[in-house]
Design a protein around this motif. Structure first.
Motif, PDB file in Angstrom:
ATOM      1  N   LYS A  25     -50.070 -56.836  43.278  1.00  0.00           N
ATOM      2  CA  LYS A  25     -49.509 -56.653  44.615  1.00  0.00           C
ATOM      3  C   LYS A  25     -48.373 -55.636  44.540  1.00  0.00           C
ATOM      4  O   LYS A  25     -47.544 -55.696  43.639  1.00  0.00           O
TER       5      LYS A  25
ATOM      6  N   ASN B  57     -52.981 -55.115  47.407  1.00  0.00           N
ATOM      7  CA  ASN B  57     -53.182 -56.561  47.281  1.00  0.00           C
ATOM      8  C   ASN B  57     -54.594 -56.767  46.740  1.00  0.00           C
ATOM      9  O   ASN B  57     -55.537 -56.977  47.492  1.00  0.00           O
TER      10      ASN B  57
ATOM     11  N   SER C 171     -45.518 -53.971  47.337  1.00  0.00           N
ATOM     12  CA  SER C 171     -44.999 -53.984  48.699  1.00  0.00           C
ATOM     13  C   SER C 171     -43.793 -53.064  48.802  1.00  0.00           C
ATOM     14  O   SER C 171     -43.114 -52.783  47.808  1.00  0.00           O
TER      15      SER C 171
ATOM     16  N   THR D 178     -40.318 -52.782  51.338  1.00  0.00           N
ATOM     17  CA  THR D 178     -39.528 -53.451  52.370  1.00  0.00           C
ATOM     18  C   THR D 178     -38.455 -52.503  52.872  1.00  0.00           C
ATOM     19  O   THR D 178     -37.747 -51.870  52.077  1.00  0.00           O
TER      20      THR D 178
ATOM     21  N   SER E  99     -41.707 -55.606  55.977  1.00  0.00           N
ATOM     22  CA  SER E  99     -42.370 -55.124  54.767  1.00  0.00           C
ATOM     23  C   SER E  99     -43.798 -54.711  55.075  1.00  0.00           C
ATOM     24  O   SER E  99     -44.386 -55.132  56.075  1.00  0.00           O
ATOM     25  N   VAL E 100     -44.357 -53.899  54.200  1.00  0.00           N
ATOM     26  CA  VAL E 100     -45.766 -53.547  54.268  1.00  0.00           C
ATOM     27  C   VAL E 100     -46.353 -53.674  52.870  1.00  0.00           C
ATOM     28  O   VAL E 100     -45.718 -53.296  51.878  1.00  0.00           O
ATOM     29  N   ASN E 101     -47.539 -54.266  52.779  1.00  0.00           N
ATOM     30  CA  ASN E 101     -48.240 -54.360  51.505  1.00  0.00           C
ATOM     31  C   ASN E 101     -49.058 -53.097  51.282  1.00  0.00           C
ATOM     32  O   ASN E 101     -49.921 -52.754  52.106  1.00  0.00           O
TER      33      ASN E 101
ATOM     34  N   ILE F 269     -42.803 -48.658  59.020  1.00  0.00           N
ATOM     35  CA  ILE F 269     -42.180 -49.904  58.559  1.00  0.00           C
ATOM     36  C   ILE F 269     -40.930 -50.109  59.396  1.00  0.00           C
ATOM     37  O   ILE F 269     -39.928 -49.398  59.235  1.00  0.00           O
TER      38      ILE F 269
ATOM     39  N   GLU G 260     -41.558 -53.286  45.350  1.00  0.00           N
ATOM     40  CA  GLU G 260     -41.739 -54.431  44.463  1.00  0.00           C
ATOM     41  C   GLU G 260     -43.190 -54.527  44.016  1.00  0.00           C
ATOM     42  O   GLU G 260     -44.108 -54.179  44.763  1.00  0.00           O
TER      43      GLU G 260
END
Length: 404
Positions: free
Chosen positions: A159, A76, A161, A163, A71-73, A66, A104
């Motif tokens: 979701k 999802n 994520s 960051t 950010s990386v998911n 990262i 998050e």
């Protein structure tokens, strides 16, 4: 596994999941229309037959990076299900990175996160530190990983994520999120967190672990971190009582404890320990570092209209030490003295000279100011709340103690 441990595990499964079935029955019964997904970089969709494809199946994508400011998911997903377990680790576990990485979580199409917290604090220990510990909800076997087994249901979408809000690239992050895809026909409570920090709490003002939230749900518990102000030297910081305001409480709460260490199940001071529902992985009076938790699993706290959680900022010391600090101008306000009987200084009609040895005798409690942070965990009947956004990274990383 001991009988007590088995009983605790059964209670955890029944109370958190809401399942009325016995633990032994769940092991050998095959439910209908439930499907397991493991989401990782090796199968980012979690779909059937899509795992380990890269590098011809030979460990092709175990981790990713990262870059600073990106950010990386991690997850999802569409559909209905329950996140059952989250595991992750990463290459830089410095205090700054533990507070700069923001995790998050979003449920059912909401554009406001239900979870928004520094990644280290979210996983059970504050202060930007990792230590080996195990609780009912979080664990870190050797101080290098992050595990969470809080059930997190969703009806249409989930979701997650991460960051990187630091100034450095993160070279490697590994993760594995285990999901049970299942229908939630009934009304479910959504998992939430709230993180906050006050670098210098105000005298006589309670720290808000969880500001007032509106709705119905359940307070799951909190982990709290304290850097004590060196001006108080190694005096005891933890006389403050936890207060929980429920369903319309105004000036005074419905639920109140008797002291900080009492809230987490210990007494007469606080050393390092970790139990299933309560613990203090970090407790060092000389360094002025305390990180502790309490999870209301066997003792649920429900609310139906609103709720607020605070902790008083009160310390204590022998009277002679308090008199010395008052004379040296240390910011404090004595509130009570224990000397054969309990003297409530705030209820005295006439002001008293607290520096006089005949007035101040015995153990003395006083308002004080420290650096306090907390992660509150709760379930709510909506995928978003009325709480404010996570504070900026400069506040999260300010004045962190260096890693040993």
């Amino acid at each position: 596994m001991s009988l007590i441990h088995k009983q605790s595990l059964l209670v955890l499964l029944v109370i958190i999941s809401g399942s009325p079935t016995l633990f032994s029955q769940e092991l050998y019964q095959l439910p209908k229309n439930k499907h397991t997904k493991w989401v990782s970089f090796e199968n980012i969709s979690g779909d059937k037959g899509q795992g380990g494809i890269e590098n011809k199946g030979a460990k092709g994508h175990a981790f990713d990076n990262i870059k600073a400011g990106t950010s990386v998911n991690l997850v999802n997903l569409e559909g209905s299900g329950t996140i059952k377990r989250i595991w992750l680790t990463f290459s830089d576990r410095s205090p700054e990175m533990l507070r700069s990485l923001k995790i998050e979580m979003f449920w059912d199409g909401s554009d406001k996160p239900a979870v928004s917290a520094p990644i280290g604090d979210f996983f059970g220990v504050g202060l930007g530190q990792r230590v080996p510990f195990e609780s009912a909800l979080f664990s870190d076997p050797e101080g290098r990983s992050f595990n969470c087994i809080i059930p997190m249901p969703f009806k249409t979408e989930a979701k997650i994520s991460v960051t990187n809000e630091s100034q450095k690239d993160l070279e490697a992050i590994f993760f594995d999120v285990d999901v049970l895809m299942e229908e939630h026909q009934e009304d479910v409570l959504y998992f939430h967190t709230y993180w906050s920090r006050d670098l210098h709490t105000k005298l006589a003002e309670d720290f808000k672990v969880l500001p007032k939230i509106k709705g119905s749900g359940r307070f799951l518990g909190t982990n709290i971190g304290v850097y004590t102000d060196p001006v108080y030297e190694d005096t005891w910081f933890g006389e403050g009582e936890v207060k929980i305001y429920l369903d319309g409480d105004k000036e005074y709460p419905s639920l109140v404890g008797s002291g900080t260490e009492d809230y987490i199940g210990t007494a007469y001071g606080q050393g390092p320990f970790n139990h299933q529902y309560q613990g203090s992985p970090i407790a060092d009076a000389k360094k002025g570092e305390y990180a502790f938790y309490r999870y209301h699993i066997p003792d649920p706290v429900f609310f139906y209209e609103d709720m607020e959680v605070t902790i008083q900022q009160i310390g204590g010391a022998p009277a002679e030490k308090v008199r010395e600090m008052i004379k040296n101008g240390v910011p404090m306000k004595p509130i009570s003295v224990s000397n054969k009987s309990f003297h409530k200084l705030l209820e005295m009609l006439q002001p008293v000279d607290l520096t006089h040895p005949d007035i101040l005798k015995g153990w003395t409690n006083f308002y004080r100011s420290d650096d306090v942070s907390a992660t509150a965990y709760f379930y709510l009947n909506a995928p978003f709340s009325n709480l404010p956004e996570l504070v900026p990274v400069d506040i999260r990383t300010s004045n962190l103690h260096k890693k040993p």
